[in-house]
Design a protein around this motif. Structure first.
Motif, short mmCIF file in Angstrom:
data_model
loop_
_atom_site.label_atom_id
_atom_site.label_comp_id
_atom_site.label_asym_id
_atom_site.label_seq_id
_atom_site.Cartn_x
_atom_site.Cartn_y
_atom_site.Cartn_z
N MET A 133 -10.34 7.94 -0.50
CA MET A 133 -9.53 8.34 -1.63
C MET A 133 -10.18 7.77 -2.67
SD MET A 133 -5.83 6.95 -2.41
CE MET A 133 -4.91 7.75 -1.12
N ASP A 134 -10.20 8.52 -3.85
CA ASP A 134 -10.82 7.94 -5.08
C ASP A 134 -10.13 6.95 -6.02
OD1 ASP A 134 -9.99 10.51 -7.65
OD2 ASP A 134 -9.00 10.04 -5.57
N ILE A 135 -10.85 6.20 -6.81
CA ILE A 135 -10.34 5.02 -7.34
C ILE A 135 -9.06 5.42 -8.08
CG2 ILE A 135 -10.73 3.50 -9.36
CD1 ILE A 135 -12.23 2.70 -6.74
N PHE A 136 -9.10 6.70 -8.56
CA PHE A 136 -7.88 7.06 -9.70
C PHE A 136 -6.78 7.37 -8.80
CE2 PHE A 136 -5.72 10.40 -11.89
CZ PHE A 136 -5.27 9.65 -13.22
N GLY A 137 -7.13 8.01 -7.63
CA GLY A 137 -5.93 8.20 -6.75
C GLY A 137 -5.31 7.12 -6.26
N ILE A 138 -6.05 6.11 -5.75
CA ILE A 138 -5.52 4.63 -5.63
C ILE A 138 -4.64 3.98 -6.75
CG2 ILE A 138 -6.08 2.41 -5.17
CD1 ILE A 138 -8.69 3.37 -3.57
N PHE A 139 -5.26 4.22 -7.99
CA PHE A 139 -4.41 3.57 -8.86
C PHE A 139 -3.20 4.22 -9.32
CE2 PHE A 139 -4.16 2.73 -13.76
CZ PHE A 139 -4.53 1.25 -13.65
N VAL A 140 -3.06 5.42 -9.46
CA VAL A 140 -1.93 6.19 -9.64
C VAL A 140 -0.82 5.81 -8.37
CG1 VAL A 140 -0.57 8.67 -9.91
CG2 VAL A 140 -2.68 7.94 -11.04
N SER A 141 -1.34 6.17 -7.45
CA SER A 141 -0.65 6.01 -5.83
C SER A 141 0.06 4.62 -5.91
CB SER A 141 -1.32 6.14 -4.73
OG SER A 141 -1.06 5.33 -3.81
N ALA A 142 -0.72 3.57 -6.13
CA ALA A 142 -0.06 2.11 -6.30
C ALA A 142 0.97 1.87 -7.33
CB ALA A 142 -1.31 1.14 -6.48
N ILE A 143 0.66 2.47 -8.68
CA ILE A 143 1.65 2.29 -9.71
C ILE A 143 2.88 2.99 -9.24
CG2 ILE A 143 2.19 2.47 -11.97
CD1 ILE A 143 -0.67 2.19 -12.74
N PHE A 144 2.95 4.31 -9.04
CA PHE A 144 4.02 5.18 -8.99
C PHE A 144 4.65 5.49 -7.57
CE2 PHE A 144 2.21 6.41 -13.15
CZ PHE A 144 3.32 5.92 -13.84
N VAL A 145 3.57 5.86 -6.72
CA VAL A 145 4.15 6.52 -5.61
C VAL A 145 4.59 5.38 -4.61
CG1 VAL A 145 3.83 7.80 -3.49
CG2 VAL A 145 2.81 8.59 -5.72
N ASN A 146 3.70 4.30 -4.61
CA ASN A 146 4.03 3.13 -3.70
C ASN A 146 4.51 1.95 -4.30
OD1 ASN A 146 3.57 4.27 -1.11
ND2 ASN A 146 1.20 4.37 -1.78
#
Lengths: 190, 289
Positions: free
Chosen positions: A1-14
Protein backbone atom coordinates in the motif's frame (compact mmCIF):
# COMPACT_ATOMS: atom_id res chain seq x y z
CA UNK A 1 0.00 0.00 0.00
CA UNK A 2 1.36 3.40 -0.86
CA UNK A 3 2.14 5.95 1.83
CA UNK A 4 -0.75 8.24 0.89
CA UNK A 5 -3.20 5.37 1.09
CA UNK A 6 -1.97 4.51 4.58
CA UNK A 7 -2.30 8.13 5.59
CA UNK A 8 -5.91 8.56 4.46
CA UNK A 9 -6.95 5.14 5.65
CA UNK A 10 -5.56 5.76 9.14
CA UNK A 11 -7.23 9.16 9.51
CA UNK A 12 -10.69 8.44 8.10
CA UNK A 13 -11.37 4.78 7.32
CA UNK A 14 -9.70 3.29 10.38
CA UNK A 15 -10.03 6.32 12.63
CA UNK A 16 -8.56 5.26 15.93
CA UNK A 17 -11.45 6.50 18.06
CA UNK A 18 -14.46 6.23 15.81
CA UNK A 19 -13.63 2.99 13.99
CA UNK A 20 -11.18 1.18 16.27
CA UNK A 21 -12.75 2.35 19.56
CA UNK A 22 -9.38 3.01 21.18
CA UNK A 23 -8.63 5.97 23.41
CA UNK A 24 -12.22 6.59 24.44
CA UNK A 25 -11.20 7.90 27.84
CA UNK A 26 -9.43 11.06 26.60
CA UNK A 27 -11.99 11.25 23.78
CA UNK A 28 -14.73 11.91 26.33
CA UNK A 29 -12.60 13.48 29.04
CA UNK A 30 -10.71 16.09 27.01
CA UNK A 31 -13.40 17.08 24.53
CA UNK A 32 -15.21 19.75 26.49
CA UNK A 33 -13.31 22.67 25.00
CA UNK A 34 -11.58 23.07 21.66
CA UNK A 35 -8.39 24.43 23.21
CA UNK A 36 -8.02 21.45 25.52
CA UNK A 37 -8.87 19.10 22.65
CA UNK A 38 -6.12 20.59 20.50
CA UNK A 39 -3.56 20.30 23.31
CA UNK A 40 -4.48 16.69 23.93
CA UNK A 41 -4.41 15.95 20.19
CA UNK A 42 -0.98 17.52 19.87
CA UNK A 43 0.33 15.47 22.75
CA UNK A 44 -1.08 12.25 21.26
CA UNK A 45 0.44 12.95 17.82
CA UNK A 46 3.78 13.62 19.47
CA UNK A 47 3.72 10.51 21.63
CA UNK A 48 2.35 8.12 18.98
CA UNK A 49 5.17 9.15 16.64
CA UNK A 50 7.83 8.59 19.28
CA UNK A 51 6.22 5.40 20.56
CA UNK A 52 5.94 3.96 17.05
CA UNK A 53 9.59 4.69 16.41
CA UNK A 54 10.86 3.15 19.63
CA UNK A 55 8.57 0.13 19.72
CA UNK A 56 9.35 -0.61 16.07
CA UNK A 57 13.07 -0.59 16.85
CA UNK A 58 12.42 -2.67 19.97
CA UNK A 59 10.46 -5.24 17.97
CA UNK A 60 12.99 -5.38 15.15
CA UNK A 61 16.18 -5.53 17.16
CA UNK A 62 15.19 -7.14 20.48
CA UNK A 63 11.93 -9.07 20.36
CA UNK A 64 12.24 -10.68 16.93
CA UNK A 65 15.89 -11.82 17.08
CA UNK A 66 15.50 -13.38 20.54
CA UNK A 67 12.05 -14.87 19.94
CA UNK A 68 10.36 -12.78 22.67
CA UNK A 69 7.32 -11.92 20.54
CA UNK A 70 4.97 -13.30 23.20
CA UNK A 71 6.15 -10.54 25.59
CA UNK A 72 5.22 -7.82 23.10
CA UNK A 73 2.32 -6.26 25.05
CA UNK A 74 4.00 -5.97 28.42
CA UNK A 75 7.31 -4.83 26.98
CA UNK A 76 5.61 -2.15 24.88
CA UNK A 77 3.85 -0.88 28.00
CA UNK A 78 7.17 -0.51 29.83
CA UNK A 79 8.88 1.08 26.83
CA UNK A 80 6.10 3.60 26.20
CA UNK A 81 5.68 4.50 29.87
CA UNK A 82 9.42 5.04 30.31
CA UNK A 83 9.58 6.95 27.04
CA UNK A 84 6.80 9.36 28.00
CA UNK A 85 8.39 9.98 31.40
CA UNK A 86 11.70 10.66 29.71
CA UNK A 87 10.14 12.99 27.15
CA UNK A 88 8.37 14.89 29.91
CA UNK A 89 11.64 15.53 31.75
CA UNK A 90 13.40 16.41 28.52
CA UNK A 91 10.75 18.89 27.45
CA UNK A 92 10.65 20.54 30.87
CA UNK A 93 14.36 21.25 30.62
CA UNK A 94 14.91 21.83 26.92
CA UNK A 95 11.67 23.22 25.45
CA UNK A 96 9.69 24.89 28.25
CA UNK A 97 7.05 26.44 25.92
CA UNK A 98 6.21 23.02 24.47
CA UNK A 99 6.14 21.60 27.99
CA UNK A 100 3.72 24.31 29.04
CA UNK A 101 1.44 23.40 26.12
CA UNK A 102 1.64 19.61 26.31
CA UNK A 103 2.90 19.07 29.86
CA UNK A 104 -0.35 18.33 31.64
CA UNK A 105 -1.45 15.90 28.92
CA UNK A 106 1.72 13.81 28.83
CA UNK A 107 1.14 11.89 32.09
CA UNK A 108 -2.44 11.24 30.96
CA UNK A 109 -1.34 9.32 27.89
CA UNK A 110 1.56 7.48 29.50
CA UNK A 111 -0.26 4.18 29.25
CA UNK A 112 -3.11 5.23 26.99
CA UNK A 113 -4.54 2.45 24.86
CA UNK A 114 -4.58 4.64 21.73
CA UNK A 115 -0.79 4.99 21.84
CA UNK A 116 -0.37 1.35 22.77
CA UNK A 117 -2.83 0.30 20.04
CA UNK A 118 -0.91 2.15 17.34
CA UNK A 119 2.35 0.50 18.39
CA UNK A 120 0.84 -2.98 18.29
CA UNK A 121 -1.19 -2.46 15.09
CA UNK A 122 1.93 -1.31 13.26
CA UNK A 123 3.52 -4.67 14.06
CA UNK A 124 0.38 -6.60 13.14
CA UNK A 125 0.18 -4.89 9.74
CA UNK A 126 3.88 -5.62 9.18
CA UNK A 127 4.82 -2.08 8.12
CA UNK A 128 8.41 -0.97 7.66
CA UNK A 129 9.71 1.95 9.70
CA UNK A 130 8.66 4.74 7.32
CA UNK A 131 5.20 3.30 6.77
CA UNK A 132 4.87 2.75 10.51
CA UNK A 133 5.78 6.36 11.28
CA UNK A 134 3.32 7.72 8.69
CA UNK A 135 0.65 5.42 10.12
CA UNK A 136 1.43 6.60 13.66
CA UNK A 137 1.28 10.26 12.60
CA UNK A 138 -1.98 9.72 10.72
CA UNK A 139 -3.53 7.92 13.67
CA UNK A 140 -2.56 10.83 15.90
CA UNK A 141 -4.12 13.26 13.40
CA UNK A 142 -7.26 11.12 13.26
CA UNK A 143 -7.46 11.19 17.03
CA UNK A 144 -7.09 14.98 17.02
CA UNK A 145 -9.79 15.26 14.34
CA UNK A 146 -12.24 13.15 16.32
CA UNK A 147 -11.47 15.08 19.51
CA UNK A 148 -11.85 18.45 17.81
CA UNK A 149 -15.16 17.51 16.16
CA UNK A 150 -16.48 16.26 19.47
CA UNK A 151 -15.31 19.40 21.30
CA UNK A 152 -17.04 21.59 18.72
CA UNK A 153 -20.28 19.71 19.11
CA UNK A 154 -20.08 19.75 22.89
CA UNK A 155 -19.41 23.49 22.97
CA UNK A 156 -22.59 23.93 20.95
CA UNK A 157 -24.46 21.54 23.24
CA UNK A 158 -23.54 23.69 26.24
CA UNK A 159 -25.86 26.41 25.03
CA UNK A 160 -28.71 24.04 24.23
CA UNK A 161 -31.47 23.31 26.66
CA UNK A 162 -31.13 19.62 27.36
CA UNK A 163 -33.22 17.48 29.68
CA UNK A 164 -31.36 17.10 32.96
CA UNK A 165 -30.98 13.35 32.54
CA UNK A 166 -29.22 13.81 29.21
CA UNK A 167 -26.87 16.67 30.09
CA UNK A 168 -23.16 15.90 30.34
CA UNK A 169 -21.90 12.37 29.74
CA UNK A 170 -25.11 10.74 28.43
CA UNK A 171 -25.47 13.12 25.49
CA UNK A 172 -21.70 12.91 24.87
CA UNK A 173 -21.96 9.13 24.57
CA UNK A 174 -24.88 9.44 22.15
CA UNK A 175 -22.91 11.95 20.09
CA UNK A 176 -19.93 9.59 20.08
CA UNK A 177 -22.15 6.79 18.80
CA UNK A 178 -23.64 8.97 16.04
CA UNK A 179 -20.21 10.18 14.94
CA UNK A 180 -18.98 6.62 14.88
CA UNK A 181 -21.93 5.67 12.66
CA UNK A 182 -21.09 8.59 10.37
CA UNK A 183 -17.49 7.44 10.05
CA UNK A 184 -18.75 3.97 9.16
CA UNK A 185 -19.53 5.60 5.81
CA UNK A 186 -15.81 5.41 4.99
CA UNK A 187 -15.75 1.64 5.44
CA UNK A 188 -14.71 -0.26 2.36
CA UNK A 189 -12.68 2.65 0.96
CA UNK A 190 -9.37 1.52 2.46
CA UNK B 1 10.82 -19.97 29.11
CA UNK B 2 9.59 -18.50 32.39
CA UNK B 3 13.08 -17.47 33.39
CA UNK B 4 13.75 -15.92 30.02
CA UNK B 5 10.66 -13.74 30.22
CA UNK B 6 11.29 -12.79 33.86
CA UNK B 7 14.89 -11.98 33.14
CA UNK B 8 14.19 -10.01 29.98
CA UNK B 9 11.51 -7.91 31.68
CA UNK B 10 13.80 -7.40 34.65
CA UNK B 11 16.56 -6.27 32.31
CA UNK B 12 14.21 -3.92 30.48
CA UNK B 13 12.92 -2.47 33.74
CA UNK B 14 16.45 -1.99 35.00
CA UNK B 15 17.59 -0.25 31.82
CA UNK B 16 14.52 1.99 31.79
CA UNK B 17 14.90 2.93 35.46
CA UNK B 18 18.60 3.69 35.03
CA UNK B 19 17.85 5.89 32.02
CA UNK B 20 15.09 7.70 33.90
CA UNK B 21 17.24 8.12 37.01
CA UNK B 22 20.06 9.60 34.95
CA UNK B 23 17.61 11.76 33.01
CA UNK B 24 16.05 13.14 36.18
CA UNK B 25 19.50 14.39 37.18
CA UNK B 26 20.54 15.63 33.76
CA UNK B 27 17.24 17.35 33.04
CA UNK B 28 16.63 18.55 36.59
CA UNK B 29 14.78 21.86 36.54
CA UNK B 30 15.21 23.96 39.60
CA UNK B 31 11.78 24.96 40.78
CA UNK B 32 11.40 28.02 42.89
CA UNK B 33 10.95 26.84 46.50
CA UNK B 34 9.05 30.05 47.21
CA UNK B 35 6.16 28.86 45.04
CA UNK B 36 5.66 25.93 47.36
CA UNK B 37 5.98 28.16 50.43
CA UNK B 38 3.36 30.55 49.05
CA UNK B 39 1.10 27.58 48.27
CA UNK B 40 1.29 26.57 51.91
CA UNK B 41 0.48 30.08 53.09
CA UNK B 42 -2.60 30.27 50.87
CA UNK B 43 -5.87 28.77 52.15
CA UNK B 44 -6.03 26.17 49.37
CA UNK B 45 -9.75 26.59 48.73
CA UNK B 46 -9.10 27.12 44.99
CA UNK B 47 -11.99 29.57 44.92
CA UNK B 48 -10.49 31.66 42.11
CA UNK B 49 -11.28 34.94 43.83
CA UNK B 50 -7.78 36.20 42.99
CA UNK B 51 -8.49 35.87 39.29
CA UNK B 52 -6.11 32.96 38.74
CA UNK B 53 -6.89 29.29 38.18
CA UNK B 54 -6.71 28.13 41.77
CA UNK B 55 -4.16 28.72 44.50
CA UNK B 56 -1.31 27.17 42.49
CA UNK B 57 -1.86 29.58 39.62
CA UNK B 58 -1.74 32.56 41.94
CA UNK B 59 1.31 31.23 43.81
CA UNK B 60 3.19 30.89 40.51
CA UNK B 61 2.14 34.31 39.32
CA UNK B 62 2.84 36.17 42.56
CA UNK B 63 6.33 34.69 42.84
CA UNK B 64 7.35 35.12 39.20
CA UNK B 65 5.65 38.36 38.22
CA UNK B 66 6.67 41.47 40.20
CA UNK B 67 3.54 43.28 38.98
CA UNK B 68 1.16 40.91 40.78
CA UNK B 69 0.40 42.23 44.27
CA UNK B 70 0.56 40.02 47.33
CA UNK B 71 -2.90 40.92 48.57
CA UNK B 72 -4.98 39.22 45.88
CA UNK B 73 -6.15 36.41 48.13
CA UNK B 74 -9.46 37.68 49.43
CA UNK B 75 -10.33 34.37 51.11
CA UNK B 76 -7.23 34.45 53.30
CA UNK B 77 -7.55 38.08 54.29
CA UNK B 78 -4.87 40.23 55.83
CA UNK B 79 -2.88 37.41 57.49
CA UNK B 80 -2.33 35.59 54.22
CA UNK B 81 -1.51 38.81 52.40
CA UNK B 82 1.20 39.60 54.92
CA UNK B 83 2.59 36.04 54.75
CA UNK B 84 2.64 36.09 50.94
CA UNK B 85 4.20 39.55 51.01
CA UNK B 86 6.98 38.35 53.30
CA UNK B 87 7.68 35.33 51.10
CA UNK B 88 7.77 37.31 47.89
CA UNK B 89 9.33 40.49 49.25
CA UNK B 90 6.43 42.67 48.21
CA UNK B 91 4.89 45.45 50.19
CA UNK B 92 1.34 44.76 51.19
CA UNK B 93 -1.50 47.18 50.83
CA UNK B 94 -4.32 45.65 52.76
CA UNK B 95 -6.93 44.11 50.52
CA UNK B 96 -10.25 45.88 50.66
CA UNK B 97 -12.49 43.27 52.31
CA UNK B 98 -15.48 42.58 50.12
CA UNK B 99 -18.71 40.72 50.60
CA UNK B 100 -21.45 39.54 48.29
CA UNK B 101 -24.34 41.98 48.46
CA UNK B 102 -27.77 40.61 47.56
CA UNK B 103 -29.40 43.26 45.41
CA UNK B 104 -32.97 42.25 46.11
CA UNK B 105 -35.53 43.09 48.77
CA UNK B 106 -38.52 41.30 47.29
CA UNK B 107 -40.09 40.57 50.71
CA UNK B 108 -40.25 44.30 51.49
CA UNK B 109 -41.87 44.94 48.15
CA UNK B 110 -44.33 42.01 48.31
CA UNK B 111 -43.39 40.67 44.90
CA UNK B 112 -46.13 38.28 43.77
CA UNK B 113 -45.62 34.81 42.38
CA UNK B 114 -46.13 34.37 38.65
CA UNK B 115 -46.87 30.65 38.89
CA UNK B 116 -46.45 27.73 41.23
CA UNK B 117 -43.09 26.26 40.32
CA UNK B 118 -42.68 22.56 40.99
CA UNK B 119 -39.61 21.81 38.91
CA UNK B 120 -36.00 21.28 39.81
CA UNK B 121 -35.00 23.33 42.85
CA UNK B 122 -32.42 25.37 40.97
CA UNK B 123 -32.37 29.08 40.17
CA UNK B 124 -30.85 28.40 36.75
CA UNK B 125 -33.76 26.12 35.85
CA UNK B 126 -36.47 28.35 37.30
CA UNK B 127 -35.04 31.43 35.59
CA UNK B 128 -35.47 29.76 32.19
CA UNK B 129 -39.15 29.03 32.70
CA UNK B 130 -41.21 31.99 31.49
CA UNK B 131 -38.94 34.58 33.04
CA UNK B 132 -38.78 33.06 36.50
CA UNK B 133 -41.21 32.21 39.24
CA UNK B 134 -41.94 35.79 40.30
CA UNK B 135 -43.51 38.71 38.51
CA UNK B 136 -40.26 40.63 38.92
CA UNK B 137 -37.79 39.34 36.33
CA UNK B 138 -34.83 40.51 38.40
CA UNK B 139 -35.62 39.16 41.85
CA UNK B 140 -33.81 36.62 43.99
CA UNK B 141 -35.28 33.23 43.04
CA UNK B 142 -34.23 31.68 46.34
CA UNK B 143 -33.36 28.16 45.21
CA UNK B 144 -29.82 28.64 46.40
CA UNK B 145 -27.55 28.05 43.41
CA UNK B 146 -25.20 30.46 45.19
CA UNK B 147 -25.46 28.54 48.47
CA UNK B 148 -24.29 25.39 46.72
CA UNK B 149 -21.19 26.94 45.19
CA UNK B 150 -20.13 29.02 48.21
CA UNK B 151 -16.84 27.48 49.41
CA UNK B 152 -17.10 29.11 52.82
CA UNK B 153 -20.66 28.30 53.90
CA UNK B 154 -21.48 31.97 54.17
CA UNK B 155 -24.89 31.82 52.47
CA UNK B 156 -28.25 30.54 53.62
CA UNK B 157 -31.78 30.53 52.27
CA UNK B 158 -34.40 32.03 54.57
CA UNK B 159 -37.95 32.73 53.47
CA UNK B 160 -37.19 32.22 49.79
CA UNK B 161 -34.24 34.56 49.70
CA UNK B 162 -30.53 34.16 50.09
CA UNK B 163 -28.89 35.74 53.11
CA UNK B 164 -25.19 36.43 53.17
CA UNK B 165 -23.31 36.11 56.43
CA UNK B 166 -20.94 39.02 56.13
CA UNK B 167 -18.64 37.64 58.80
CA UNK B 168 -18.10 34.42 56.89
CA UNK B 169 -18.17 35.90 53.36
CA UNK B 170 -14.66 36.43 52.03
CA UNK B 171 -15.69 38.19 48.85
CA UNK B 172 -14.29 35.52 46.54
CA UNK B 173 -17.10 36.08 44.04
CA UNK B 174 -17.85 32.43 43.30
CA UNK B 175 -21.56 33.03 43.91
CA UNK B 176 -21.63 36.06 41.62
CA UNK B 177 -21.16 33.91 38.54
CA UNK B 178 -23.51 31.21 39.84
CA UNK B 179 -26.49 33.57 40.10
CA UNK B 180 -28.45 33.49 36.83
CA UNK B 181 -29.82 36.95 37.49
CA UNK B 182 -26.73 38.81 38.62
CA UNK B 183 -28.25 39.71 41.96
CA UNK B 184 -25.07 39.26 43.95
CA UNK B 185 -22.52 41.99 43.72
CA UNK B 186 -19.14 42.28 45.39
CA UNK B 187 -19.22 45.30 47.66
CA UNK B 188 -16.66 46.59 50.14
CA UNK B 189 -17.49 45.66 53.72
CA UNK B 190 -16.97 49.34 54.53
CA UNK B 191 -19.50 50.56 51.94
CA UNK B 192 -21.88 52.98 53.63
CA UNK B 193 -24.86 52.69 51.30
CA UNK B 194 -26.11 50.09 48.85
CA UNK B 195 -29.00 49.63 46.42
CA UNK B 196 -30.96 46.55 47.42
CA UNK B 197 -32.53 46.17 44.00
CA UNK B 198 -31.29 44.64 40.79
CA UNK B 199 -34.06 45.54 38.38
CA UNK B 200 -33.25 46.92 34.97
CA UNK B 201 -36.83 48.05 34.39
CA UNK B 202 -38.14 51.55 34.94
CA UNK B 203 -41.06 53.42 36.51
CA UNK B 204 -44.42 51.63 36.20
CA UNK B 205 -42.81 48.42 35.06
CA UNK B 206 -41.15 48.27 38.48
CA UNK B 207 -43.77 49.82 40.73
CA UNK B 208 -46.43 47.47 39.35
CA UNK B 209 -44.55 44.36 40.51
CA UNK B 210 -42.66 45.49 43.61
CA UNK B 211 -43.40 47.92 46.42
CA UNK B 212 -39.80 49.02 46.90
CA UNK B 213 -38.06 48.32 43.57
CA UNK B 214 -35.83 50.98 42.05
CA UNK B 215 -37.85 52.99 39.52
CA UNK B 216 -34.82 54.86 38.12
CA UNK B 217 -35.94 58.31 39.28
CA UNK B 218 -32.19 59.05 39.55
CA UNK B 219 -32.77 61.28 42.55
CA UNK B 220 -29.76 59.71 44.23
CA UNK B 221 -27.61 60.37 41.16
CA UNK B 222 -28.45 64.05 41.42
CA UNK B 223 -28.11 64.39 45.19
CA UNK B 224 -24.80 62.59 45.68
CA UNK B 225 -22.19 65.32 46.28
CA UNK B 226 -19.36 62.90 45.49
CA UNK B 227 -20.84 61.98 42.09
CA UNK B 228 -20.35 58.37 43.11
CA UNK B 229 -23.78 57.20 41.96
CA UNK B 230 -24.58 56.67 38.32
CA UNK B 231 -27.03 54.79 36.11
CA UNK B 232 -25.11 52.02 34.37
CA UNK B 233 -26.70 49.20 32.37
CA UNK B 234 -30.10 50.45 33.58
CA UNK B 235 -29.08 49.89 37.19
CA UNK B 236 -28.11 52.34 39.87
CA UNK B 237 -24.41 51.78 40.49
CA UNK B 238 -22.47 53.16 43.42
CA UNK B 239 -18.74 53.62 42.99
CA UNK B 240 -17.50 52.58 46.45
CA UNK B 241 -14.13 54.28 45.97
CA UNK B 242 -15.63 57.71 45.29
CA UNK B 243 -18.25 57.24 48.00
CA UNK B 244 -15.79 56.21 50.71
CA UNK B 245 -13.19 58.81 49.84
CA UNK B 246 -15.77 61.61 50.06
CA UNK B 247 -16.43 60.60 53.64
CA UNK B 248 -19.51 60.81 55.84
CA UNK B 249 -19.99 64.58 55.51
CA UNK B 250 -22.82 64.07 52.98
CA UNK B 251 -24.78 62.33 55.76
CA UNK B 252 -25.95 59.75 53.24
CA UNK B 253 -28.15 62.15 51.30
CA UNK B 254 -28.83 59.44 48.72
CA UNK B 255 -30.34 57.02 51.23
CA UNK B 256 -32.39 59.72 52.94
CA UNK B 257 -33.79 61.02 49.69
CA UNK B 258 -34.63 57.69 48.05
CA UNK B 259 -38.42 57.77 47.53
CA UNK B 260 -38.58 53.97 47.31
CA UNK B 261 -36.42 53.35 50.37
CA UNK B 262 -34.32 50.91 48.41
CA UNK B 263 -31.03 52.78 48.66
CA UNK B 264 -30.19 51.99 52.26
CA UNK B 265 -27.47 52.16 54.85
CA UNK B 266 -25.18 49.17 54.57
CA UNK B 267 -22.31 50.04 56.86
CA UNK B 268 -23.53 48.56 60.15
CA UNK B 269 -21.40 45.49 60.09
CA UNK B 270 -22.09 43.32 63.16
CA UNK B 271 -18.81 42.76 64.95
CA UNK B 272 -19.48 40.51 67.92
CA UNK B 273 -21.46 37.35 67.00
CA UNK B 274 -19.70 35.38 64.30
CA UNK B 275 -22.81 33.55 63.20
CA UNK B 276 -25.18 36.48 62.70
CA UNK B 277 -26.77 35.76 59.36
CA UNK B 278 -28.22 39.08 58.32
CA UNK B 279 -26.97 42.59 58.64
CA UNK B 280 -28.93 44.95 60.80
CA UNK B 281 -29.44 47.34 57.93
CA UNK B 282 -31.39 44.70 56.09
CA UNK B 283 -33.36 43.52 59.08
CA UNK B 284 -34.82 46.84 60.09
CA UNK B 285 -37.14 47.42 57.14
CA UNK B 286 -38.11 43.76 57.17
CA UNK B 287 -39.45 43.95 60.69
CA UNK B 288 -41.35 47.09 59.84
CA UNK B 289 -42.98 45.53 56.79
Amino acid sequence: MDIFGIFVSAIFVNNIVLAQYLGNCPYLGCSKEKGVALGMGGAVIFVTLLATLFTWLMQKFVLDPYGLGYLQTIIFIVVIAALVQFVEMFLKKAVPPLYAALGIFLPLITTNCAVMGVAILVQREGYDLLEGLVWGLAYGLGFTLALLLMAGIRERLDTCRLPKVMAGTPIALIMAGLMSLAFMGFKGMG
Amino acid sequence: MVFVSILSLFALGLVASIILAVASHVFYVKEDPRVEAVMEALPGANCGGCGFAGCEGYANAVVNDPAIPANKCCAGGADVSIAVGELTGKTVAEAEPLYALRRCAKRDGNVALRYNYQGMPSCAAAALLRGGTEVCAHSCLGFGDCVQVCPFGAMEIHDGMVHVNRNKCTGCGTCVSACPRGILELTPQRARVAVYCNTRDKLRAVSDVCGVGCIKCTKCVKTCPAKAISLKDNRITIDPGLCLSFGPSCEEACAKGCPRGILRYANVRPTAPADATVTTAEQQPQTQA
